[in-house]
Design a protein around this motif. Structure first.
Motif, mmCIF file in Angstrom:
data_model
loop_
_atom_site.group_PDB
_atom_site.id
_atom_site.type_symbol
_atom_site.label_atom_id
_atom_site.label_comp_id
_atom_site.label_asym_id
_atom_site.label_seq_id
_atom_site.Cartn_x
_atom_site.Cartn_y
_atom_site.Cartn_z
ATOM 1 N N PRO A 23 -23.030 3.844 -3.842
ATOM 2 C CA PRO A 23 -24.553 3.802 -4.066
ATOM 3 C C PRO A 23 -25.022 4.779 -5.595
ATOM 4 O O PRO A 23 -23.668 5.232 -5.777
ATOM 5 C CB PRO A 23 -25.133 5.096 -3.447
ATOM 6 N N PHE A 24 -26.073 3.553 -5.636
ATOM 7 C CA PHE A 24 -26.301 4.528 -7.337
ATOM 8 C C PHE A 24 -28.403 4.724 -6.985
ATOM 9 O O PHE A 24 -28.405 3.680 -5.952
ATOM 10 C CB PHE A 24 -25.868 4.076 -8.320
ATOM 11 N N THR A 25 -28.966 5.169 -8.141
ATOM 12 C CA THR A 25 -30.186 5.236 -7.768
ATOM 13 C C THR A 25 -30.860 4.121 -7.720
ATOM 14 O O THR A 25 -32.653 4.397 -7.072
ATOM 15 C CB THR A 25 -30.964 6.148 -9.225
ATOM 16 N N THR A 48 -24.125 -6.629 -4.122
ATOM 17 C CA THR A 48 -24.831 -5.753 -5.134
ATOM 18 C C THR A 48 -26.681 -6.084 -4.461
ATOM 19 O O THR A 48 -27.484 -7.031 -4.797
ATOM 20 C CB THR A 48 -25.369 -5.359 -6.404
ATOM 21 N N PHE A 49 -26.817 -5.169 -4.047
ATOM 22 C CA PHE A 49 -28.237 -4.814 -3.753
ATOM 23 C C PHE A 49 -29.218 -4.153 -4.155
ATOM 24 O O PHE A 49 -28.403 -3.067 -4.154
ATOM 25 C CB PHE A 49 -28.552 -4.738 -1.708
ATOM 26 N N ARG A 73 -17.890 -2.846 -10.145
ATOM 27 C CA ARG A 73 -18.864 -2.249 -10.420
ATOM 28 C C ARG A 73 -20.403 -2.978 -10.232
ATOM 29 O O ARG A 73 -20.528 -4.119 -10.229
ATOM 30 C CB ARG A 73 -18.937 -2.760 -12.592
ATOM 31 N N GLY A 74 -21.694 -2.615 -10.542
ATOM 32 C CA GLY A 74 -22.676 -2.860 -9.720
ATOM 33 C C GLY A 74 -24.146 -2.110 -10.490
ATOM 34 O O GLY A 74 -24.128 -1.384 -11.454
ATOM 35 N N THR A 75 -24.746 -3.344 -11.145
ATOM 36 C CA THR A 75 -25.679 -2.640 -12.282
ATOM 37 C C THR A 75 -27.375 -3.116 -11.224
ATOM 38 O O THR A 75 -27.631 -4.567 -10.832
ATOM 39 C CB THR A 75 -26.065 -2.610 -13.018
ATOM 40 N N VAL A 76 -28.793 -2.555 -10.964
ATOM 41 C CA VAL A 76 -29.691 -3.007 -11.058
ATOM 42 C C VAL A 76 -31.357 -2.892 -11.928
ATOM 43 O O VAL A 76 -31.259 -1.248 -11.678
ATOM 44 C CB VAL A 76 -30.171 -2.715 -9.692
ATOM 45 N N SER A 87 -26.735 1.852 -12.577
ATOM 46 C CA SER A 87 -25.457 1.723 -12.615
ATOM 47 C C SER A 87 -24.715 2.522 -12.144
ATOM 48 O O SER A 87 -24.319 3.745 -11.666
ATOM 49 C CB SER A 87 -24.393 0.679 -13.949
ATOM 50 N N VAL A 88 -23.055 1.237 -11.211
ATOM 51 C CA VAL A 88 -22.254 1.735 -10.238
ATOM 52 C C VAL A 88 -20.645 1.516 -11.393
ATOM 53 O O VAL A 88 -21.055 0.010 -11.293
ATOM 54 C CB VAL A 88 -22.441 2.230 -9.487
ATOM 55 N N SER A 89 -19.467 2.759 -10.966
ATOM 56 C CA SER A 89 -18.822 1.956 -11.386
ATOM 57 C C SER A 89 -17.028 2.883 -11.006
ATOM 58 O O SER A 89 -17.445 4.259 -11.007
ATOM 59 C CB SER A 89 -18.191 2.146 -13.652
ATOM 60 N N SER A 90 -16.835 2.097 -10.009
ATOM 61 C CA SER A 90 -15.475 3.065 -8.838
ATOM 62 C C SER A 90 -14.771 3.818 -9.370
ATOM 63 O O SER A 90 -14.252 4.517 -9.189
ATOM 64 C CB SER A 90 -15.238 2.060 -7.729
ATOM 65 N N GLY A 91 -13.973 3.025 -11.068
ATOM 66 C CA GLY A 91 -12.916 3.321 -10.945
ATOM 67 C C GLY A 91 -11.557 1.989 -10.184
ATOM 68 O O GLY A 91 -12.308 1.560 -9.657
#
Length: 128
Positions: free
Chosen positions: A46-48, A65-66, A113-116, A120-124
Motif C-alpha cells: 500500500p501507499f498513499t 497497481t490499483f 514498483r508502483g506509482t499512482v 509511489s512504492v518500491s519493495s526493495g
C-alpha cells in the motif's frame, strides 16, 4: 405492419441487447477481475494514492497497481524486475489499473514498483 417495419424493430432490439451486453462486460468490477494475475496473492504494497497487488505461481511473479480512487484517468505504472534482469513495465494514463506485468523469477529475488499520480512504492529486493 409490413415486413420492412418488422425487420427494423428486430434489428433495433438486437442492437439494444448487444449494447447492454457490452456495458455489462465493461463494468469496473469485471475490469478489475479480468486484470488480476493468476496464482496466489502473496503481498499487497500500500501507499498513499493506491496499492500494488503481488501474485506468485510456478516461479512467475505478477503485479498490478490499483489507484485508491478509481474512475478518472491518472498517471499509473507498475514494474517487476527479477534480480539480474531488466524490469518489465506498464505505464500510462489509466482509469482502473496498471498492469498486469509478469516476470519469470524462479528462485531469484524480485523488486516491485508502483506509482499512482504523485504517490509511489518500491519493495526493495523481496521473495528471495
Amino acid at each position: 405492419m409490413d415486413s420492412g417495419a418488422i425487420r427494423r424493430r428486430v434489428a433495433l432490439g438486437a442492437a439494444v441487447l448487444t449494447a447492454a451486453g457490452l456495458l455489462a462486460l465493461m463494468s469496473p468490477g469485471s475490469a478489475q477481475a479480468a486484470s488480476s494475475c493468476s496464482g496466489r496473492k502473496i503481498r499487497t504494497l500500500p501507499f498513499t494514492t493506491g496499492s500494488v497487488h503481488v501474485y506468485k505461481r510456478s516461479g512467475y511473479v505478477c503485479a498490478v497497481t490499483f489507484p485508491e480512487a478509481r474512475g478518472s484517468r491518472k498517471r499509473m505504472s507498475v514494474s517487476v524486475q527479477a534480480r539480474g534482469g531488466r524490469p518489465v513495465v506498464d505505464s500510462g494514463h489509466f482509469a482502473h489499473h496498471a498492469g498486469p506485468v509478469t516476470v519469470y523469477a524462479g528462485h531469484r529475488c524480485v523488486r516491485i514498483r508502483g506509482t499512482v499520480g504523485s504517490g509511489s512504492v518500491s519493495s526493495g529486493w523481496i521473495l528471495c
